[in-house]
Design a protein around this motif. Structure first.
Motif, PDB file in Angstrom:
ATOM      1  N   GLY A  79      11.448  -2.435   2.076  1.00  0.00           N
ATOM      2  CA  GLY A  79      11.298  -3.954   2.427  1.00  0.00           C
ATOM      3  C   GLY A  79      12.298  -4.284   3.684  1.00  0.00           C
ATOM      4  N   PHE A  80      11.631  -4.105   5.016  1.00  0.00           N
ATOM      5  CA  PHE A  80      12.413  -4.743   5.899  1.00  0.00           C
ATOM      6  C   PHE A  80      13.362  -6.015   5.848  1.00  0.00           C
ATOM      7  N   LEU A  81      12.806  -6.687   5.328  1.00  0.00           N
ATOM      8  CA  LEU A  81      13.495  -8.352   5.335  1.00  0.00           C
ATOM      9  C   LEU A  81      13.008  -8.667   3.752  1.00  0.00           C
ATOM     10  N   PRO A  82      13.993  -9.677   3.050  1.00  0.00           N
ATOM     11  CA  PRO A  82      13.909 -10.024   1.677  1.00  0.00           C
ATOM     12  C   PRO A  82      12.627 -10.737   1.760  1.00  0.00           C
ATOM     13  N   GLY A  83      11.687 -10.377   0.698  1.00  0.00           N
ATOM     14  CA  GLY A  83      10.393 -10.712   0.308  1.00  0.00           C
ATOM     15  C   GLY A  83       9.208 -10.016   0.750  1.00  0.00           C
ATOM     16  N   ARG A  84       9.618  -9.372   2.163  1.00  0.00           N
ATOM     17  CA  ARG A  84       8.485  -8.761   2.592  1.00  0.00           C
ATOM     18  C   ARG A  84       7.895  -7.793   1.979  1.00  0.00           C
ATOM     19  N   ARG A  85       8.285  -6.869   1.248  1.00  0.00           N
ATOM     20  CA  ARG A  85       7.747  -5.851   0.493  1.00  0.00           C
ATOM     21  C   ARG A  85       6.706  -6.451  -0.450  1.00  0.00           C
ATOM     22  N   GLU A  86       7.275  -7.617  -1.249  1.00  0.00           N
ATOM     23  CA  GLU A  86       6.254  -8.367  -2.272  1.00  0.00           C
ATOM     24  C   GLU A  86       5.245  -8.927  -1.692  1.00  0.00           C
ATOM     25  N   LEU A  87       5.331  -9.487  -0.329  1.00  0.00           N
ATOM     26  CA  LEU A  87       4.171 -10.241   0.406  1.00  0.00           C
ATOM     27  C   LEU A  87       3.411  -9.276   0.852  1.00  0.00           C
ATOM     28  N   ALA A  88       3.513  -8.024   1.119  1.00  0.00           N
ATOM     29  CA  ALA A  88       2.674  -7.059   1.785  1.00  0.00           C
ATOM     30  C   ALA A  88       1.961  -6.490   0.357  1.00  0.00           C
ATOM     31  N   ALA A  89       2.671  -6.547  -0.804  1.00  0.00           N
ATOM     32  CA  ALA A  89       1.864  -6.085  -1.985  1.00  0.00           C
ATOM     33  C   ALA A  89       0.922  -6.885  -2.707  1.00  0.00           C
ATOM     34  N   SER A  90       1.175  -8.179  -2.367  1.00  0.00           N
ATOM     35  CA  SER A  90       0.419  -9.576  -2.636  1.00  0.00           C
ATOM     36  C   SER A  90      -1.100  -9.373  -2.221  1.00  0.00           C
ATOM     37  N   ASN A  91      -1.128  -9.082  -0.903  1.00  0.00           N
ATOM     38  CA  ASN A  91      -2.388  -9.120  -0.070  1.00  0.00           C
ATOM     39  C   ASN A  91      -2.424  -7.750   0.572  1.00  0.00           C
ATOM     40  N   PRO A  92      -2.660  -6.729  -0.178  1.00  0.00           N
ATOM     41  CA  PRO A  92      -2.434  -5.578   0.604  1.00  0.00           C
ATOM     42  C   PRO A  92      -3.717  -5.171   1.522  1.00  0.00           C
ATOM     43  N   THR A  93      -3.423  -4.757   2.835  1.00  0.00           N
ATOM     44  CA  THR A  93      -4.534  -4.138   3.731  1.00  0.00           C
ATOM     45  C   THR A  93      -4.615  -2.710   3.312  1.00  0.00           C
ATOM     46  N   PHE A  94      -5.322  -1.868   4.201  1.00  0.00           N
ATOM     47  CA  PHE A  94      -5.567  -0.573   3.864  1.00  0.00           C
ATOM     48  C   PHE A  94      -4.355   0.214   4.570  1.00  0.00           C
ATOM     49  N   VAL A  95      -3.673  -0.391   5.428  1.00  0.00           N
ATOM     50  CA  VAL A  95      -2.319   0.242   5.958  1.00  0.00           C
ATOM     51  C   VAL A  95      -1.282   0.417   4.881  1.00  0.00           C
ATOM     52  N   ARG A  96      -1.346  -0.326   3.977  1.00  0.00           N
ATOM     53  CA  ARG A  96      -0.269  -0.730   2.823  1.00  0.00           C
ATOM     54  C   ARG A  96      -0.979  -0.136   1.805  1.00  0.00           C
ATOM     55  N   LEU A  97      -1.859   0.819   1.684  1.00  0.00           N
ATOM     56  CA  LEU A  97      -2.448   1.602   0.265  1.00  0.00           C
ATOM     57  C   LEU A  97      -2.662   3.011   0.605  1.00  0.00           C
ATOM     58  N   ASP A  98      -2.715   3.902  -0.582  1.00  0.00           N
ATOM     59  CA  ASP A  98      -3.182   5.116  -0.529  1.00  0.00           C
ATOM     60  C   ASP A  98      -4.708   5.384  -0.775  1.00  0.00           C
ATOM     61  N   ASP A  99      -5.018   6.387  -0.524  1.00  0.00           N
ATOM     62  CA  ASP A  99      -6.336   6.771  -0.977  1.00  0.00           C
ATOM     63  C   ASP A  99      -6.656   7.059  -2.724  1.00  0.00           C
ATOM     64  N   PRO A 100      -7.665   6.727  -3.178  1.00  0.00           N
ATOM     65  CA  PRO A 100      -8.727   6.314  -2.372  1.00  0.00           C
ATOM     66  C   PRO A 100      -9.129   4.894  -1.758  1.00  0.00           C
ATOM     67  N   GLU A 101      -8.346   3.854  -2.255  1.00  0.00           N
ATOM     68  CA  GLU A 101      -8.330   2.545  -1.823  1.00  0.00           C
ATOM     69  C   GLU A 101      -8.033   2.662  -0.217  1.00  0.00           C
ATOM     70  N   HIS A 102      -7.263   3.014   0.345  1.00  0.00           N
ATOM     71  CA  HIS A 102      -7.048   2.992   1.735  1.00  0.00           C
ATOM     72  C   HIS A 102      -8.376   3.723   2.290  1.00  0.00           C
ATOM     73  N   SER A 103      -8.922   4.755   1.862  1.00  0.00           N
ATOM     74  CA  SER A 103     -10.074   5.339   2.843  1.00  0.00           C
ATOM     75  C   SER A 103     -11.349   4.146   2.494  1.00  0.00           C
ATOM     76  N   ARG A 104     -11.595   3.673   1.455  1.00  0.00           N
ATOM     77  CA  ARG A 104     -12.326   2.654   0.934  1.00  0.00           C
ATOM     78  C   ARG A 104     -12.617   1.515   1.850  1.00  0.00           C
ATOM     79  N   LEU A 105     -11.379   1.032   2.131  1.00  0.00           N
ATOM     80  CA  LEU A 105     -11.412  -0.301   2.791  1.00  0.00           C
ATOM     81  C   LEU A 105     -11.303  -0.071   4.459  1.00  0.00           C
ATOM     82  N   ARG A 106     -10.570   1.162   4.934  1.00  0.00           N
ATOM     83  CA  ARG A 106     -10.633   1.620   6.224  1.00  0.00           C
ATOM     84  C   ARG A 106     -11.953   1.824   6.705  1.00  0.00           C
ATOM     85  N   ARG A 107     -12.698   2.775   5.774  1.00  0.00           N
ATOM     86  CA  ARG A 107     -14.013   3.060   6.441  1.00  0.00           C
ATOM     87  C   ARG A 107     -15.030   1.892   6.691  1.00  0.00           C
TER      88      ARG A 107
END
Length: 406
Positions: A79-107
């Motif tokens: 987490g570059f800054l305090p709280g940013r990792r938790e924030l990214a995890a709370s509303n994940p986009t495909f850039v912050r996910l692994d497959d298969p969820e990454h591919s499902r959303l990116r596709r």
């Protein structure tokens, strides 16, 4: 006579500050680390530690090896800054996910950014660029190139693609700046993200009854996406679609205004694509790097990275690799050389998470820069001796303003 052992250099603190005397170069802490080892320890501002990866081949490995995860919800993810990792995890986009969820959303949006689809947008982007220059030149012999040109062009393009009303640009531009700020506190970032999520979620919901020919309308027509997933995807595309390209246009223009001989290469259609690749390599505006976490023990650059340890792949130092980008007769890799073969640069990342919008960014940069210098051959800095106002407080390197005249 015995010599006193040299104490090891302290671990750099991420994100590291720029040297204001060399604003186009990676922060000195990163280049110093790269000169020592390709993999070194670093500290994050949230109090955690991670591995800083600076070598070209090591960065490519981190970004393409499935043993390194892009999932912000995993323990140990940097987490570059305090709280940013938790924030990214709370509303994940495909850039912050692994497959298969990454591919499902990116596709869901891949087709919109294919090279052939983007190339079909060339006439429309050219019209947007020409109209922006028409408005700018109609108001007088001087302007702020950021506000009048660099920011409006990509903002309008991504608004049209997403189906976001351009008249709402002040709202999303202001909120985006908070999201990429290194000085905004955790509460400000949470509020900004929630406001953008609410705005895009509400917009997407309205498109269910009044759809258009845009990405959001197409996403809400599906039955396999939640409104929250649609809003998060829209947020990613909206912020990335205008912040990065706007900063690239402005910084590129500044570099070229300081080096007219190189700027002349933009007039050659055959040289233009290569010139843009070199600008992307040289600037690498995501100076903070890309975070990952090891899923298992991995040896990298002679260093053992344990499972659960965070890693930051530093794109900017990788793009300064002399063995990769140096060539006889070329300028040093730390300098801009529009004749350089920079096609292997990592400005868009690498591997399955490589930037989805890179065909669009390339086309916008080619059209915007070539048209700007063709239509305004006498374009110059209003105050060439005054240092421009750089955005040193942002996760994405850029300019606050760029006063020019013609």
């Amino acid at each position: 006579m015995t010599s006193t052992p040299t104490a090891p250099a302290p671990a750099p603190l991420l994100p590291a500050p720029h040297d204001r005397r060399c604003p186009f170069s990676p922060p000195p802490a990163y280049t110093a680390a790269a000169r020592t080892r390709t993999v070194t320890r670093a500290e994050m501002r949230d109090g955690s530690s991670c591995w800083l990866v600076t070598g070209y081949h090591e960065v490519r490995t981190v970004l393409s090896d499935r043993r390194f995860s892009a999932d912000a919800g995993r323990p140990g993810f940097p987490g570059f800054l305090p709280g940013r990792r938790e924030l990214a995890a709370s509303n994940p986009t495909f850039v912050r996910l692994d497959d298969p969820e990454h591919s499902r959303l990116r596709r869901m949006v891949t087709e919109d950014f294919l090279v052939r689809r983007v190339d079909g947008m060339r006439p429309g982007i050219q019209q947007i660029v020409d109209q922006a220059l028409d408005r700018m030149t109609a108001t007088g012999p001087s302007a702020d190139l950021v506000a009048a040109f660099a920011l409006p062009v990509p903002s309008l393009v991504i608004c049209l693609m997403l189906g976001v009303p351009y008249e709402d640009r002040q709202l999303f531009q202001d909120l985006s700046r908070v999201l990429v700020s290194t000085t905004a506190d955790e509460a400000q970032v949470v509020v900004a993200q929630q406001e953008l999520m609410d705005y895009l979620g509400g917009l997407a919901a309205r498109k269910r009854s009044r759809p258009g020919e845009d990405i959001l309308s197409r996403l809400v027509a599906r039955d396999d996406l939640s409104l929250r997933e649609i809003a998060a995807t829209g947020l990613l595309l909206l912020v990335a679609g205008h912040e990065t390209t706007a900063n690239m246009i402005a910084l590129s223009a500044l570099l070229l205004l300081r080096d007219p001989a190189q700027a002349s290469r933009l007039a050659d259609p055959a040289a233009l694509p290569g010139a843009v690749e070199e600008l992307l390599r040289h600037l690498t505006i995501v100076h903070t790097g890309l975070p990952r976490v090891a899923l298992e023990d991995v040896e990298l650059g002679g260093t053992l990275i344990r499972a659960g340890e965070g890693v930051v792949a530093m794109l900017s130092t990788a793009n300064q690799d002399e063995a990769t980008f140096g060539a006889p007769g070329a300028r040093p890799v730390g300098e801009l050389d529009l004749a350089r073969d920079a096609r292997r640069h990592l400005a868009f990342g690498f591997g399955v998470h490589q930037c989805l919008g890179q065909p669009l960014a390339r086309l916008e940069l080619q059209i915007a820069l070539a048209t700007l210098f063709r239509r305004l051959p006498r374009l110059r800095l209003t105050a060439p001796d005054r240092e421009p106002a750089f955005r040193f407080d942002s996760l994405i390197h850029g300019l606050k303003e760029l006063p020019v005249t013609w």
